[in-house]
Design a protein around this motif. Sequence first.
Motif, PDB file in Angstrom:
ATOM      1  N   ASN A  42       0.799  -1.222   0.000  1.00 52.20           N
ATOM      2  CA  ASN A  42       0.000   0.000   0.000  1.00 52.20           C
ATOM      3  C   ASN A  42       0.834   1.275   0.000  1.00 52.20           C
ATOM      4  N   GLY A  43       2.112   1.142  -0.292  1.00 49.36           N
ATOM      5  CA  GLY A  43       2.917   2.311  -0.587  1.00 49.36           C
ATOM      6  C   GLY A  43       3.654   2.968   0.549  1.00 49.36           C
ATOM      7  N   SER A  44       3.700   2.360   1.723  1.00 51.02           N
ATOM      8  CA  SER A  44       4.479   2.959   2.813  1.00 51.02           C
ATOM      9  C   SER A  44       5.935   3.073   2.385  1.00 51.02           C
ATOM     10  N   ALA A  71      11.466  -8.560  10.994  1.00 54.01           N
ATOM     11  CA  ALA A  71      11.099  -7.435  10.142  1.00 54.01           C
ATOM     12  C   ALA A  71      12.167  -7.183   9.079  1.00 54.01           C
ATOM     13  N   LYS A  72      13.429  -7.212   9.499  1.00 50.73           N
ATOM     14  CA  LYS A  72      14.525  -6.981   8.552  1.00 50.73           C
ATOM     15  C   LYS A  72      14.506  -8.022   7.434  1.00 50.73           C
ATOM     16  N   LYS A  73      14.285  -9.262   7.801  1.00 51.07           N
ATOM     17  CA  LYS A  73      14.231 -10.345   6.805  1.00 51.07           C
ATOM     18  C   LYS A  73      13.046 -10.147   5.858  1.00 51.07           C
ATOM     19  N   VAL A  79      12.435  -1.234   1.344  1.00 50.35           N
ATOM     20  CA  VAL A  79      12.275   0.138   1.835  1.00 50.35           C
ATOM     21  C   VAL A  79      13.189   0.292   3.047  1.00 50.35           C
ATOM     22  N   PRO A  80      13.479   1.529   3.454  1.00 46.61           N
ATOM     23  CA  PRO A  80      14.295   1.711   4.658  1.00 46.61           C
ATOM     24  C   PRO A  80      13.628   1.141   5.902  1.00 46.61           C
ATOM     25  N   PHE A  81      14.462   0.698   6.835  1.00 46.30           N
ATOM     26  CA  PHE A  81      13.999   0.075   8.079  1.00 46.30           C
ATOM     27  C   PHE A  81      14.645   0.786   9.256  1.00 46.30           C
ATOM     28  N   ALA A  82      13.802   1.322  10.152  1.00 50.45           N
ATOM     29  CA  ALA A  82      14.303   2.069  11.314  1.00 50.45           C
ATOM     30  C   ALA A  82      13.569   1.611  12.574  1.00 50.45           C
ATOM     31  N   PRO A  83      14.024   0.520  13.194  1.00 56.03           N
ATOM     32  CA  PRO A  83      13.337   0.003  14.384  1.00 56.03           C
ATOM     33  C   PRO A  83      13.610   0.854  15.617  1.00 56.03           C
ATOM     34  N   GLY A  84      12.710   0.760  16.583  1.00 53.85           N
ATOM     35  CA  GLY A  84      12.911   1.402  17.876  1.00 53.85           C
ATOM     36  C   GLY A  84      13.821   0.553  18.739  1.00 53.85           C
ATOM     37  N   VAL A 105      20.369  -2.442   9.826  1.00 53.19           N
ATOM     38  CA  VAL A 105      19.221  -1.549   9.673  1.00 53.19           C
ATOM     39  C   VAL A 105      19.683  -0.212   9.106  1.00 53.19           C
ATOM     40  N   ASP A 106      18.752   0.559   8.588  1.00 54.60           N
ATOM     41  CA  ASP A 106      19.090   1.847   7.994  1.00 54.60           C
ATOM     42  C   ASP A 106      19.255   2.941   9.043  1.00 54.60           C
ATOM     43  N   ALA A 107      18.534   2.816  10.149  1.00 57.88           N
ATOM     44  CA  ALA A 107      18.634   3.775  11.249  1.00 57.88           C
ATOM     45  C   ALA A 107      17.982   3.143  12.465  1.00 57.88           C
ATOM     46  N   ALA A 108      18.305   3.679  13.646  1.00 54.00           N
ATOM     47  CA  ALA A 108      17.673   3.225  14.883  1.00 54.00           C
ATOM     48  C   ALA A 108      16.942   4.402  15.508  1.00 54.00           C
ATOM     49  N   MET A 109      15.725   4.144  15.956  1.00 59.54           N
ATOM     50  CA  MET A 109      14.929   5.178  16.610  1.00 59.54           C
ATOM     51  C   MET A 109      15.022   4.973  18.125  1.00 59.54           C
TER      52      MET A 109
END
Length: 304
Positions: A42-44, A71-73, A79-84, A105-109
């Motif tokens: 759906n385009g996220s 989630a990474k797998k 798309v970019p992945f930025a987990p908390g 991951v692409d970034a960490a929140m």
Amino acid sequence: MAYEEIKRKLRGSIAPVVTPFKANHEVDYEKQSELIEFQLENGSHGISVTGTSGEPSSLTTEERVKVMENAKKTINGRVPFAPGTGSTNHDETIYLTKKAEEMGVDAAMVIVPYYNKPNQEALYKHFKTVADSVEIPIIIYNIPGRTAQNLEVSTMARLVKDCPNIVGAKESNKDFEHVNRVMLYCGRDFLLYSGIELLCYPMLAIGGAGSISATANVEPKKVAELHNAWEEGDITHAQDLHFELMKLNDVLFKDTNPAPVKAALGMMGKIEPVLRLPMGLPSKGLQEEISETLKEYDISAQHV
């Protein structure tokens, strides 16, 4: 490490996917993967897990790692992945952030520690130590309504100056003056995301990078479309979507997130609507209101 590429990529609707549980309260990793696929279909523009919508305080540290790994797998670089990776515990935050880095991951929140109410100097030291422990980009998550402490603009700006890998912030802050000052003092290239649903559109107007909105769990296409319309210069359509989503945004926050969102996803047949105590589902009356609202939005919903 250069961060210009991630600043270019990590924009738009970053969907904060819930953590689905089975009826026996075990994490349902298969359903998690299905929810991520629903987002991508759906385009996220990106995915986050184990933020507020992902109930991280209800998960063990080992479960948080497994949720991130799954989630990474599933995303598989689409798309970019930025987990908390933040928590109220400093060492645990460093451990999870390092684990995220190992996963690629692409970034960490990283959330402002909740319950403790650290002063600004302690917050500075906490975030600087976390940022210094890794090379991946860090997105600060400021949500004073749930952490009982606001990361002040001066502290944020100091961190951005001293930590090159602090590249952005999710501001779940209803004080729009604060948000404007973050953008001013942290720089116009700072990645500023709205975590307040009714500020997702206004944030774009001041140069925001996008949103990390719980509503994307339920209506990902329109949340992403709002950002697309803005980027394409179709301001009228972006405004229309802003107001169109308002009633859904409102009903999904009449109880503590992610309880209404999980109730909605249960009605949509996406998950078992299960939360771990001390969290719980909304009242029967609110569930009926959610069901009626989903029907108004032509979102498939079963009767409560």
